[in-house]
Design an enzyme around this catalytic site. Structure first.
Site, short mmCIF file in Angstrom:
data_model
loop_
_atom_site.label_atom_id
_atom_site.label_comp_id
_atom_site.label_asym_id
_atom_site.label_seq_id
_atom_site.Cartn_x
_atom_site.Cartn_y
_atom_site.Cartn_z
N GLU A 112 -20.74 9.48 21.24
CA GLU A 112 -20.62 8.11 20.74
C GLU A 112 -20.05 8.07 19.32
OE1 GLU A 112 -24.37 6.17 23.28
OE2 GLU A 112 -24.44 6.15 21.08
N GLU A 113 -20.52 9.00 18.48
CA GLU A 113 -20.12 8.94 17.07
C GLU A 113 -18.77 9.59 16.80
OE1 GLU A 113 -22.98 9.97 14.07
OE2 GLU A 113 -24.64 9.08 15.17
N GLU B 216 -25.15 11.18 21.58
CA GLU B 216 -24.88 10.69 20.22
C GLU B 216 -23.62 11.32 19.63
OE1 GLU B 216 -26.18 8.41 18.20
OE2 GLU B 216 -27.89 7.71 19.38
#
Lengths: 300, 300
Positions: free
Chosen positions: B183-184, B180
Protein backbone atom coordinates in the site's frame (compact mmCIF):
# COMPACT_ATOMS: atom_id res chain seq x y z
CA UNK A 1 -4.88 4.75 8.31
CA UNK A 2 -6.09 7.76 10.28
CA UNK A 3 -5.22 7.88 13.95
CA UNK A 4 -7.11 10.07 16.40
CA UNK A 5 -3.88 11.61 17.66
CA UNK A 6 -3.53 14.70 19.76
CA UNK A 7 -6.30 17.23 19.85
CA UNK A 8 -4.79 20.44 18.65
CA UNK A 9 -7.08 23.24 19.68
CA UNK A 10 -10.24 23.98 21.58
CA UNK A 11 -13.03 24.49 19.13
CA UNK A 12 -16.35 25.98 20.13
CA UNK A 13 -19.09 25.28 17.64
CA UNK A 14 -21.19 28.32 16.85
CA UNK A 15 -24.96 28.01 17.16
CA UNK A 16 -26.41 25.94 14.31
CA UNK A 17 -26.85 27.99 11.15
CA UNK A 18 -30.19 28.11 9.33
CA UNK A 19 -30.60 28.13 5.57
CA UNK A 20 -31.67 31.39 4.02
CA UNK A 21 -35.40 31.96 4.17
CA UNK A 22 -36.02 29.22 6.77
CA UNK A 23 -37.44 29.89 10.20
CA UNK A 24 -34.67 29.69 12.83
CA UNK A 25 -34.90 26.61 15.10
CA UNK A 26 -36.83 27.45 18.25
CA UNK A 27 -36.85 26.00 21.76
CA UNK A 28 -33.75 24.09 22.90
CA UNK A 29 -31.51 25.02 19.98
CA UNK A 30 -31.72 28.67 20.84
CA UNK A 31 -31.74 28.19 24.62
CA UNK A 32 -28.95 25.64 25.04
CA UNK A 33 -25.44 26.22 23.68
CA UNK A 34 -24.60 23.92 20.77
CA UNK A 35 -22.35 20.88 21.28
CA UNK A 36 -18.80 21.87 22.10
CA UNK A 37 -16.13 19.90 20.31
CA UNK A 38 -12.40 19.73 19.76
CA UNK A 39 -10.86 19.45 16.32
CA UNK A 40 -8.22 16.81 15.73
CA UNK A 41 -5.49 17.13 13.13
CA UNK A 42 -7.14 14.55 10.89
CA UNK A 43 -10.24 16.68 10.35
CA UNK A 44 -12.45 15.00 12.94
CA UNK A 45 -14.37 16.61 15.78
CA UNK A 46 -14.46 15.14 19.26
CA UNK A 47 -17.23 15.85 21.79
CA UNK A 48 -17.11 14.89 25.47
CA UNK A 49 -20.53 14.62 27.10
CA UNK A 50 -19.14 15.19 30.57
CA UNK A 51 -20.26 17.80 33.08
CA UNK A 52 -18.27 20.50 31.25
CA UNK A 53 -20.58 20.13 28.27
CA UNK A 54 -23.63 22.42 28.58
CA UNK A 55 -25.73 19.82 26.74
CA UNK A 56 -25.08 17.18 29.40
CA UNK A 57 -28.27 18.08 31.26
CA UNK A 58 -30.56 17.64 28.25
CA UNK A 59 -33.19 14.97 27.87
CA UNK A 60 -32.43 12.44 25.09
CA UNK A 61 -34.88 13.99 22.61
CA UNK A 62 -33.47 17.51 22.96
CA UNK A 63 -29.95 16.07 22.80
CA UNK A 64 -30.79 14.30 19.58
CA UNK A 65 -32.02 17.55 18.01
CA UNK A 66 -28.78 19.27 19.03
CA UNK A 67 -26.78 16.42 17.61
CA UNK A 68 -28.68 16.66 14.32
CA UNK A 69 -27.88 20.36 14.09
CA UNK A 70 -24.25 19.77 14.99
CA UNK A 71 -23.85 17.02 12.38
CA UNK A 72 -25.22 19.35 9.70
CA UNK A 73 -22.77 22.01 10.76
CA UNK A 74 -19.80 19.61 10.93
CA UNK A 75 -20.57 18.39 7.41
CA UNK A 76 -20.88 21.96 6.14
CA UNK A 77 -17.49 22.70 7.67
CA UNK A 78 -15.92 19.70 5.96
CA UNK A 79 -15.31 17.59 9.09
CA UNK A 80 -14.65 13.96 8.15
CA UNK A 81 -15.66 12.28 11.42
CA UNK A 82 -17.36 12.92 14.75
CA UNK A 83 -16.41 11.25 18.04
CA UNK A 84 -18.70 11.20 21.09
CA UNK A 85 -17.21 10.35 24.47
CA UNK A 86 -20.09 9.39 26.73
CA UNK A 87 -19.70 8.81 30.49
CA UNK A 88 -21.95 5.98 31.68
CA UNK A 89 -23.96 8.51 33.72
CA UNK A 90 -25.00 10.04 30.38
CA UNK A 91 -25.67 6.69 28.70
CA UNK A 92 -29.26 7.81 28.00
CA UNK A 93 -27.68 9.69 25.04
CA UNK A 94 -26.34 6.51 23.42
CA UNK A 95 -29.67 5.59 21.82
CA UNK A 96 -30.05 9.18 20.55
CA UNK A 97 -26.59 9.05 18.96
CA UNK A 98 -27.30 5.60 17.50
CA UNK A 99 -30.49 6.98 15.94
CA UNK A 100 -28.33 9.57 14.15
CA UNK A 101 -26.02 6.87 12.78
CA UNK A 102 -23.29 6.76 15.44
CA UNK A 103 -21.88 3.32 16.28
CA UNK A 104 -19.61 2.11 19.07
CA UNK A 105 -15.89 2.60 18.59
CA UNK A 106 -15.21 1.15 22.04
CA UNK A 107 -16.44 1.18 25.62
CA UNK A 108 -14.88 0.15 28.89
CA UNK A 109 -15.87 0.41 32.51
CA UNK A 110 -17.72 3.72 32.84
CA UNK A 111 -17.43 5.30 29.42
CA UNK A 112 -18.32 4.66 25.79
CA UNK A 113 -16.91 6.22 22.62
CA UNK A 114 -19.10 6.40 19.53
CA UNK A 115 -18.15 7.54 16.04
CA UNK A 116 -19.84 8.74 12.89
CA UNK A 117 -17.94 8.91 9.60
CA UNK A 118 -18.79 12.13 7.76
CA UNK A 119 -16.22 11.93 4.96
CA UNK A 120 -16.44 10.48 1.47
CA UNK A 121 -16.30 6.72 0.88
CA UNK A 122 -15.92 4.14 3.61
CA UNK A 123 -14.69 5.02 7.10
CA UNK A 124 -10.93 5.37 7.45
CA UNK A 125 -11.11 5.69 11.24
CA UNK A 126 -8.67 3.51 13.20
CA UNK A 127 -10.03 0.52 15.08
CA UNK A 128 -9.62 -0.27 18.75
CA UNK A 129 -7.36 -2.82 20.46
CA UNK A 130 -7.49 -6.15 18.60
CA UNK A 131 -5.41 -8.46 20.80
CA UNK A 132 -5.24 -9.85 24.27
CA UNK A 133 -1.75 -10.89 25.35
CA UNK A 134 -1.09 -14.07 27.31
CA UNK A 135 2.35 -14.85 28.70
CA UNK A 136 3.84 -18.06 30.08
CA UNK A 137 7.13 -18.49 31.91
CA UNK A 138 9.53 -21.37 31.30
CA UNK A 139 11.56 -21.33 34.53
CA UNK A 140 14.68 -23.42 33.96
CA UNK A 141 16.92 -24.45 36.83
CA UNK A 142 20.29 -24.64 35.09
CA UNK A 143 21.87 -26.56 37.97
CA UNK A 144 19.48 -29.51 37.62
CA UNK A 145 18.26 -29.20 34.01
CA UNK A 146 14.68 -29.16 35.33
CA UNK A 147 11.89 -26.84 34.25
CA UNK A 148 8.79 -25.76 36.17
CA UNK A 149 5.53 -27.17 34.75
CA UNK A 150 1.89 -27.31 35.80
CA UNK A 151 -1.30 -29.09 34.86
CA UNK A 152 -4.33 -26.80 34.69
CA UNK A 153 -7.47 -27.59 36.58
CA UNK A 154 -10.73 -27.66 34.60
CA UNK A 155 -9.14 -28.99 31.41
CA UNK A 156 -10.26 -32.17 29.69
CA UNK A 157 -6.72 -33.39 29.00
CA UNK A 158 -4.20 -33.03 31.77
CA UNK A 159 -1.24 -31.88 29.75
CA UNK A 160 1.93 -30.44 31.27
CA UNK A 161 2.51 -26.80 30.36
CA UNK A 162 4.31 -23.69 31.51
CA UNK A 163 2.48 -21.54 34.08
CA UNK A 164 1.07 -18.31 32.65
CA UNK A 165 -1.95 -16.11 32.07
CA UNK A 166 -3.27 -12.89 30.58
CA UNK A 167 -1.37 -9.62 30.84
CA UNK A 168 -3.12 -6.97 32.87
CA UNK A 169 -3.64 -3.59 31.25
CA UNK A 170 -0.23 -1.83 30.81
CA UNK A 171 1.75 -4.80 32.18
CA UNK A 172 5.05 -5.68 30.49
CA UNK A 173 5.52 -9.13 28.96
CA UNK A 174 8.22 -10.23 31.41
CA UNK A 175 6.30 -8.86 34.39
CA UNK A 176 3.25 -10.93 33.45
CA UNK A 177 5.38 -14.08 33.22
CA UNK A 178 7.02 -13.50 36.62
CA UNK A 179 3.67 -12.61 38.27
CA UNK A 180 1.77 -15.59 36.83
CA UNK A 181 4.54 -18.03 37.75
CA UNK A 182 4.51 -16.73 41.33
CA UNK A 183 0.70 -16.81 41.57
CA UNK A 184 0.38 -20.32 40.17
CA UNK A 185 3.42 -22.06 41.63
CA UNK A 186 4.86 -19.95 44.47
CA UNK A 187 8.22 -19.78 42.64
CA UNK A 188 10.02 -16.44 42.39
CA UNK A 189 11.84 -15.82 39.12
CA UNK A 190 13.37 -13.21 36.84
CA UNK A 191 12.90 -12.46 33.15
CA UNK A 192 15.65 -13.53 30.74
CA UNK A 193 14.25 -13.52 27.19
CA UNK A 194 11.35 -14.13 24.83
CA UNK A 195 11.44 -17.63 23.33
CA UNK A 196 8.30 -17.78 21.19
CA UNK A 197 5.30 -15.81 19.97
CA UNK A 198 2.02 -17.37 18.88
CA UNK A 199 -0.79 -15.51 17.16
CA UNK A 200 -4.33 -16.90 16.99
CA UNK A 201 -7.48 -15.17 15.73
CA UNK A 202 -11.20 -15.28 16.57
CA UNK A 203 -10.29 -16.70 19.95
CA UNK A 204 -13.25 -17.91 22.04
CA UNK A 205 -11.45 -16.90 25.24
CA UNK A 206 -10.82 -13.40 23.86
CA UNK A 207 -14.46 -12.53 23.05
CA UNK A 208 -13.71 -13.24 19.38
CA UNK A 209 -10.63 -11.00 19.31
CA UNK A 210 -7.07 -12.20 18.63
CA UNK A 211 -4.70 -13.75 21.11
CA UNK A 212 -0.96 -13.21 21.26
CA UNK A 213 0.70 -15.85 23.44
CA UNK A 214 4.33 -15.31 24.39
CA UNK A 215 6.59 -17.78 26.20
CA UNK A 216 9.50 -16.30 28.15
CA UNK A 217 12.63 -17.87 29.54
CA UNK A 218 12.90 -17.16 33.27
CA UNK A 219 15.58 -17.97 35.83
CA UNK A 220 14.44 -19.21 39.25
CA UNK A 221 15.03 -17.11 42.37
CA UNK A 222 13.38 -19.69 44.67
CA UNK A 223 12.80 -23.45 44.42
CA UNK A 224 10.11 -24.50 46.92
CA UNK A 225 6.85 -25.14 45.08
CA UNK A 226 3.63 -23.93 46.74
CA UNK A 227 1.09 -24.15 43.96
CA UNK A 228 -2.36 -22.57 43.68
CA UNK A 229 -4.91 -25.37 44.07
CA UNK A 230 -7.67 -23.22 42.58
CA UNK A 231 -5.85 -23.01 39.23
CA UNK A 232 -3.54 -26.04 39.14
CA UNK A 233 -4.00 -29.75 39.53
CA UNK A 234 -0.27 -30.53 39.68
CA UNK A 235 3.02 -28.66 39.65
CA UNK A 236 6.57 -29.99 39.53
CA UNK A 237 10.16 -29.46 38.44
CA UNK A 238 10.42 -31.76 35.41
CA UNK A 239 13.53 -32.90 33.60
CA UNK A 240 13.77 -30.90 30.37
CA UNK A 241 14.49 -34.01 28.29
CA UNK A 242 11.33 -35.63 29.67
CA UNK A 243 9.21 -32.57 28.84
CA UNK A 244 10.73 -32.40 25.33
CA UNK A 245 9.79 -36.02 24.65
CA UNK A 246 6.58 -36.72 26.60
CA UNK A 247 3.25 -36.95 24.79
CA UNK A 248 1.49 -35.57 27.89
CA UNK A 249 1.90 -31.98 26.85
CA UNK A 250 0.66 -29.41 24.33
CA UNK A 251 2.35 -29.06 20.90
CA UNK A 252 3.63 -25.58 21.73
CA UNK A 253 5.03 -26.64 25.12
CA UNK A 254 6.79 -29.54 23.44
CA UNK A 255 8.39 -27.30 20.82
CA UNK A 256 9.51 -24.72 23.37
CA UNK A 257 10.89 -27.52 25.57
CA UNK A 258 13.02 -28.67 22.60
CA UNK A 259 14.11 -25.08 22.04
CA UNK A 260 15.07 -24.74 25.72
CA UNK A 261 16.99 -28.00 25.53
CA UNK A 262 18.88 -26.68 22.51
CA UNK A 263 19.73 -23.49 24.42
CA UNK A 264 20.65 -25.40 27.58
CA UNK A 265 23.10 -27.56 25.63
CA UNK A 266 24.45 -25.07 23.08
CA UNK A 267 24.05 -21.71 24.81
CA UNK A 268 20.95 -19.57 25.34
CA UNK A 269 22.24 -17.10 22.74
CA UNK A 270 20.96 -19.68 20.20
CA UNK A 271 17.34 -19.23 21.27
CA UNK A 272 16.87 -15.89 23.04
CA UNK A 273 15.28 -12.62 22.00
CA UNK A 274 16.65 -10.31 24.66
CA UNK A 275 15.24 -7.01 25.85
CA UNK A 276 16.46 -3.41 26.00
CA UNK A 277 14.61 -0.35 27.25
CA UNK A 278 14.45 2.91 25.30
CA UNK A 279 12.93 6.33 25.90
CA UNK A 280 9.77 6.81 23.86
CA UNK A 281 8.85 9.80 21.72
CA UNK A 282 6.07 10.54 24.22
CA UNK A 283 7.55 12.45 27.11
CA UNK A 284 8.50 10.44 30.17
CA UNK A 285 7.57 7.05 28.72
CA UNK A 286 9.77 4.09 27.88
CA UNK A 287 9.33 1.15 25.57
CA UNK A 288 10.83 -2.30 25.60
CA UNK A 289 12.37 -3.70 22.45
CA UNK A 290 13.08 -7.41 21.99
CA UNK A 291 15.35 -8.85 19.31
CA UNK A 292 18.39 -11.08 18.85
CA UNK A 293 21.60 -9.86 20.47
CA UNK A 294 23.78 -7.72 18.23
CA UNK A 295 27.49 -8.54 18.02
CA UNK A 296 29.66 -6.05 19.94
CA UNK A 297 31.02 -4.30 16.83
CA UNK A 298 27.49 -3.45 15.68
CA UNK A 299 26.15 -2.71 19.16
CA UNK A 300 28.58 0.19 19.63
CA UNK B 1 -8.50 -15.40 36.07
CA UNK B 2 -12.00 -16.36 34.98
CA UNK B 3 -12.67 -16.55 31.27
CA UNK B 4 -16.18 -16.39 29.84
CA UNK B 5 -15.63 -19.55 27.83
CA UNK B 6 -18.25 -21.66 26.21
CA UNK B 7 -21.83 -21.43 27.32
CA UNK B 8 -22.82 -24.86 28.45
CA UNK B 9 -26.59 -25.00 28.60
CA UNK B 10 -29.67 -22.98 27.91
CA UNK B 11 -31.04 -21.67 31.13
CA UNK B 12 -34.51 -20.22 31.38
CA UNK B 13 -35.04 -18.11 34.46
CA UNK B 14 -38.31 -18.75 36.16
CA UNK B 15 -40.58 -15.77 36.83
CA UNK B 16 -39.25 -13.67 39.71
CA UNK B 17 -40.07 -15.25 43.05
CA UNK B 18 -41.87 -13.29 45.75
CA UNK B 19 -41.15 -13.55 49.44
CA UNK B 20 -43.78 -15.28 51.55
CA UNK B 21 -46.60 -12.95 52.57
CA UNK B 22 -45.72 -10.24 50.05
CA UNK B 23 -48.02 -9.14 47.30
CA UNK B 24 -46.85 -10.59 44.02
CA UNK B 25 -45.34 -8.02 41.59
CA UNK B 26 -48.04 -6.69 39.30
CA UNK B 27 -47.98 -5.25 35.80
CA UNK B 28 -44.92 -6.01 33.64
CA UNK B 29 -43.34 -8.62 35.86
CA UNK B 30 -46.35 -10.87 35.60
CA UNK B 31 -47.15 -10.06 31.97
CA UNK B 32 -43.69 -10.27 30.42
CA UNK B 33 -41.47 -13.36 30.75
CA UNK B 34 -38.40 -12.76 32.94
CA UNK B 35 -34.96 -12.27 31.39
CA UNK B 36 -33.68 -15.38 29.65
CA UNK B 37 -30.04 -16.17 30.25
CA UNK B 38 -27.40 -18.79 29.58
CA UNK B 39 -25.16 -20.16 32.29
CA UNK B 40 -21.45 -20.33 31.67
CA UNK B 41 -19.12 -22.84 33.28
CA UNK B 42 -17.64 -20.21 35.58
CA UNK B 43 -20.92 -19.53 37.34
CA UNK B 44 -21.94 -16.45 35.36
CA UNK B 45 -25.19 -15.82 33.52
CA UNK B 46 -25.28 -14.25 30.07
CA UNK B 47 -28.31 -12.42 28.66
CA UNK B 48 -28.69 -11.34 25.03
CA UNK B 49 -31.15 -8.50 24.54
CA UNK B 50 -31.75 -9.38 20.91
CA UNK B 51 -35.09 -10.03 19.24
CA UNK B 52 -35.23 -13.57 20.70
CA UNK B 53 -35.48 -12.07 24.18
CA UNK B 54 -39.13 -11.43 25.14
CA UNK B 55 -38.00 -8.40 27.17
CA UNK B 56 -36.53 -6.67 24.11
CA UNK B 57 -39.76 -4.77 23.48
CA UNK B 58 -39.96 -3.26 26.97
CA UNK B 59 -39.58 0.40 27.80
CA UNK B 60 -36.44 1.23 29.83
CA UNK B 61 -38.32 1.57 33.15
CA UNK B 62 -40.03 -1.81 32.86
CA UNK B 63 -36.76 -3.36 31.71
CA UNK B 64 -35.01 -1.97 34.76
CA UNK B 65 -37.63 -3.57 37.05
CA UNK B 66 -37.13 -6.92 35.32
CA UNK B 67 -33.40 -6.58 35.63
CA UNK B 68 -33.74 -5.83 39.37
CA UNK B 69 -35.83 -8.99 39.82
CA UNK B 70 -33.39 -11.04 37.77
CA UNK B 71 -30.36 -9.79 39.71
CA UNK B 72 -32.07 -10.79 42.99
CA UNK B 73 -32.76 -14.22 41.59
CA UNK B 74 -29.24 -14.68 40.18
CA UNK B 75 -27.76 -13.75 43.55
CA UNK B 76 -30.09 -16.18 45.34
CA UNK B 77 -28.95 -18.89 42.93
CA UNK B 78 -25.27 -18.17 43.62
CA UNK B 79 -24.37 -16.73 40.21
CA UNK B 80 -21.10 -14.83 40.42
CA UNK B 81 -21.55 -12.51 37.43
CA UNK B 82 -24.09 -11.28 34.91
CA UNK B 83 -23.33 -10.36 31.30
CA UNK B 84 -25.69 -8.27 29.16
CA UNK B 85 -25.21 -8.29 25.39
CA UNK B 86 -27.03 -5.24 24.03
CA UNK B 87 -27.54 -4.62 20.30
CA UNK B 88 -27.31 -0.91 19.48
CA UNK B 89 -31.00 -0.94 18.53
CA UNK B 90 -31.69 -1.71 22.22
CA UNK B 91 -29.22 0.85 23.55
CA UNK B 92 -32.04 2.54 25.48
CA UNK B 93 -31.48 -0.30 28.01
CA UNK B 94 -27.87 0.72 28.70
CA UNK B 95 -28.80 3.51 31.11
CA UNK B 96 -31.20 1.13 32.93
CA UNK B 97 -28.44 -1.46 33.32
CA UNK B 98 -25.97 1.21 34.44
CA UNK B 99 -28.47 2.33 37.10
CA UNK B 100 -28.39 -1.26 38.44
CA UNK B 101 -24.59 -1.22 38.64
CA UNK B 102 -23.64 -2.73 35.29
CA UNK B 103 -20.56 -1.24 33.59
CA UNK B 104 -19.15 -1.64 30.09
CA UNK B 105 -17.03 -4.70 29.42
CA UNK B 106 -16.63 -3.73 25.79
CA UNK B 107 -18.54 -2.38 22.81
CA UNK B 108 -17.84 -2.34 19.13
CA UNK B 109 -19.77 -1.30 16.06
CA UNK B 110 -23.40 -2.21 16.76
CA UNK B 111 -23.28 -3.97 20.12
CA UNK B 112 -22.26 -3.40 23.71
CA UNK B 113 -21.49 -5.92 26.46
CA UNK B 114 -22.03 -4.90 30.07
CA UNK B 115 -21.16 -6.84 33.21
CA UNK B 116 -22.09 -6.90 36.87
CA UNK B 117 -19.99 -8.82 39.39
CA UNK B 118 -22.26 -10.68 41.84
CA UNK B 119 -19.61 -12.74 43.64
CA UNK B 120 -17.63 -12.09 46.79
CA UNK B 121 -14.69 -9.65 46.79
CA UNK B 122 -13.47 -7.78 43.75
CA UNK B 123 -14.41 -8.80 40.21
CA UNK B 124 -12.40 -11.68 38.74
CA UNK B 125 -13.92 -11.26 35.28
CA UNK B 126 -11.46 -11.23 32.38
CA UNK B 127 -10.76 -7.94 30.62
CA UNK B 128 -11.08 -7.19 26.94
CA UNK B 129 -8.38 -6.81 24.28
CA UNK B 130 -5.50 -4.68 25.62
CA UNK B 131 -3.25 -4.26 22.60
CA UNK B 132 -3.24 -2.96 19.07
CA UNK B 133 -0.64 -4.58 16.82
CA UNK B 134 1.42 -2.58 14.35
CA UNK B 135 3.70 -4.29 11.86
CA UNK B 136 6.48 -2.94 9.65
CA UNK B 137 8.28 -4.74 6.83
CA UNK B 138 12.03 -4.51 6.26
CA UNK B 139 12.28 -5.54 2.59
CA UNK B 140 15.89 -6.38 1.85
CA UNK B 141 17.15 -6.87 -1.70
CA UNK B 142 19.95 -9.36 -1.14
CA UNK B 143 21.40 -8.76 -4.62
CA UNK B 144 22.10 -5.09 -3.94
CA UNK B 145 22.22 -4.92 -0.12
CA UNK B 146 19.54 -2.24 -0.23
CA UNK B 147 16.48 -2.01 1.98
CA UNK B 148 13.14 -0.28 1.31
CA UNK B 149 12.54 2.82 3.47
CA UNK B 150 10.02 5.63 3.60
CA UNK B 151 9.56 8.99 5.24
CA UNK B 152 6.08 9.54 6.65
CA UNK B 153 4.05 12.58 5.77
CA UNK B 154 2.68 14.67 8.65
CA UNK B 155 5.64 14.01 10.97
CA UNK B 156 7.71 16.76 12.51
CA UNK B 157 11.04 15.03 11.86
CA UNK B 158 11.49 13.36 8.53
CA UNK B 159 13.17 10.17 9.65
CA UNK B 160 13.68 7.13 7.43
CA UNK B 161 11.75 4.10 8.59
CA UNK B 162 10.31 0.82 7.38
CA UNK B 163 6.84 0.99 5.83
CA UNK B 164 4.11 -0.43 8.08
CA UNK B 165 0.82 0.09 9.87
CA UNK B 166 -1.82 -1.39 12.12
CA UNK B 167 -3.03 -4.96 11.73
CA UNK B 168 -6.66 -5.27 10.72
CA UNK B 169 -8.87 -7.46 12.88
CA UNK B 170 -7.83 -11.15 12.45
CA UNK B 171 -4.90 -10.32 10.15
CA UNK B 172 -1.67 -12.28 10.58
CA UNK B 173 1.56 -10.44 11.39
CA UNK B 174 3.27 -11.27 8.10
CA UNK B 175 0.15 -10.45 6.08
CA UNK B 176 0.00 -6.97 7.64
CA UNK B 177 3.65 -6.36 6.77
CA UNK B 178 3.19 -7.44 3.14
CA UNK B 179 -0.07 -5.46 2.76
CA UNK B 180 1.29 -2.26 4.28
CA UNK B 181 4.50 -2.41 2.21
CA UNK B 182 2.43 -2.79 -0.96
CA UNK B 183 0.00 0.00 0.00
CA UNK B 184 2.73 2.47 0.94
CA UNK B 185 5.43 1.69 -1.64
CA UNK B 186 3.93 -0.39 -4.45
CA UNK B 187 6.51 -3.12 -3.77
CA UNK B 188 5.35 -6.76 -3.64
CA UNK B 189 7.10 -8.92 -1.06
CA UNK B 190 6.93 -12.14 0.96
CA UNK B 191 7.28 -12.82 4.68
CA UNK B 192 10.52 -14.35 5.94
CA UNK B 193 10.73 -13.86 9.72
CA UNK B 194 10.08 -11.70 12.76
CA UNK B 195 13.09 -9.53 13.65
CA UNK B 196 11.88 -7.50 16.63
CA UNK B 197 8.98 -6.90 19.00
CA UNK B 198 8.37 -3.64 20.82
CA UNK B 199 5.81 -3.16 23.58
CA UNK B 200 4.63 0.29 24.66
CA UNK B 201 1.81 1.16 27.05
CA UNK B 202 -0.73 3.98 27.43
CA UNK B 203 -0.19 4.78 23.78
CA UNK B 204 -1.86 8.00 22.57
CA UNK B 205 -2.43 6.47 19.13
CA UNK B 206 -4.08 3.41 20.72
CA UNK B 207 -6.73 5.28 22.74
CA UNK B 208 -4.62 4.74 25.85
CA UNK B 209 -4.24 1.00 25.27
CA UNK B 210 -0.94 -0.80 24.63
CA UNK B 211 0.86 -1.06 21.34
CA UNK B 212 2.80 -4.08 20.09
CA UNK B 213 5.02 -3.14 17.16
CA UNK B 214 6.64 -5.95 15.22
CA UNK B 215 9.24 -5.61 12.46
CA UNK B 216 9.41 -8.43 9.92
CA UNK B 217 12.07 -9.37 7.41
CA UNK B 218 10.55 -9.54 3.94
CA UNK B 219 12.01 -10.53 0.57
CA UNK B 220 11.09 -8.40 -2.47
CA UNK B 221 9.01 -9.84 -5.30
CA UNK B 222 9.08 -6.59 -7.28
CA UNK B 223 11.45 -3.61 -7.37
CA UNK B 224 9.72 -0.64 -9.04
CA UNK B 225 8.68 1.87 -6.37
CA UNK B 226 5.28 3.55 -6.76
CA UNK B 227 4.70 5.10 -3.37
CA UNK B 228 1.51 6.44 -1.82
CA UNK B 229 1.78 10.23 -1.78
CA UNK B 230 -1.03 10.52 0.80
CA UNK B 231 1.02 8.60 3.40
CA UNK B 232 4.65 9.05 2.34
CA UNK B 233 6.87 12.01 1.62
CA UNK B 234 9.71 9.92 0.19
CA UNK B 235 10.46 6.27 -0.55
CA UNK B 236 13.70 4.66 -1.75
CA UNK B 237 15.92 1.61 -1.76
CA UNK B 238 18.66 2.60 0.67
CA UNK B 239 22.00 0.94 1.24
CA UNK B 240 21.74 -1.05 4.48
CA UNK B 241 25.07 0.31 5.80
CA UNK B 242 23.79 3.85 5.26
CA UNK B 243 20.53 3.12 7.13
CA UNK B 244 22.47 1.45 9.96
CA UNK B 245 24.67 4.53 10.40
CA UNK B 246 22.53 7.56 9.49
CA UNK B 247 21.15 9.84 12.20
CA UNK B 248 18.08 10.56 10.03
CA UNK B 249 16.13 7.62 11.37
CA UNK B 250 14.32 6.39 14.49
CA UNK B 251 16.22 4.49 17.22
CA UNK B 252 14.30 1.27 16.52
CA UNK B 253 14.87 1.49 12.74
CA UNK B 254 18.56 2.03 13.37
CA UNK B 255 18.81 -1.02 15.64
CA UNK B 256 16.89 -3.25 13.25
CA UNK B 257 19.06 -2.00 10.36
CA UNK B 258 22.15 -3.11 12.32
CA UNK B 259 20.46 -6.45 13.01
CA UNK B 260 19.66 -6.87 9.30
CA UNK B 261 23.25 -5.99 8.42
CA UNK B 262 24.44 -8.67 10.85
CA UNK B 263 22.13 -11.21 9.21
CA UNK B 264 23.07 -10.12 5.69
CA UNK B 265 26.77 -10.62 6.47
CA UNK B 266 26.65 -13.66 8.79
CA UNK B 267 23.46 -15.45 7.75
CA UNK B 268 19.83 -14.67 8.52
CA UNK B 269 19.71 -17.65 10.89
CA UNK B 270 21.52 -15.30 13.32
CA UNK B 271 18.58 -12.89 13.52
CA UNK B 272 15.38 -14.63 12.47
CA UNK B 273 12.38 -15.90 14.39
CA UNK B 274 10.77 -18.11 11.76
CA UNK B 275 7.16 -19.23 11.54
CA UNK B 276 5.34 -22.56 11.51
CA UNK B 277 1.61 -23.20 11.34
CA UNK B 278 -0.20 -25.61 13.66
CA UNK B 279 -3.77 -26.81 14.05
CA UNK B 280 -5.47 -25.18 17.03
CA UNK B 281 -7.50 -26.88 19.74
CA UNK B 282 -10.57 -25.09 18.38
CA UNK B 283 -11.88 -27.06 15.46
CA UNK B 284 -10.85 -25.88 12.01
CA UNK B 285 -8.54 -23.11 13.22
CA UNK B 286 -4.81 -22.73 12.89
CA UNK B 287 -2.27 -20.72 14.79
CA UNK B 288 1.12 -19.38 13.81
CA UNK B 289 4.08 -19.95 16.08
CA UNK B 290 7.30 -17.94 15.79
CA UNK B 291 10.60 -18.93 17.41
CA UNK B 292 14.24 -19.61 16.58
CA UNK B 293 14.90 -22.49 14.23
CA UNK B 294 15.47 -25.85 15.93
CA UNK B 295 18.45 -27.93 14.83
CA UNK B 296 17.49 -30.94 12.69
CA UNK B 297 18.09 -33.53 15.43
CA UNK B 298 15.59 -31.79 17.73
CA UNK B 299 13.12 -30.88 14.98
CA UNK B 300 12.48 -34.57 14.15
Amino acid sequence: MLAQGLLIRRWLLAAPRTSQGQEPRAACSSLVPALQGELDKFGGVSVSLDASQPAHRLDPTSFQRHLQDSIKQWKAEGRIAAWLHIPIQQSRFIASAAAEGFTFHHAESTSATMTLWLGHGHSRLPGYATHQVGVAGAVLDEDTGKVLVVQDKNKTTNAWKFPGGLSDQSEDIGDTAVREVLEETGIKSEFKSILSVRQQHNHPGAFGKSDMYIICRLAPLSYQINFCTRECLKCEWMDLVKLATTSHTTPITSRVAKLLLYGYRQGFDKIDMTMKEYPAVYSGMVYRLYHRELPVNLEN
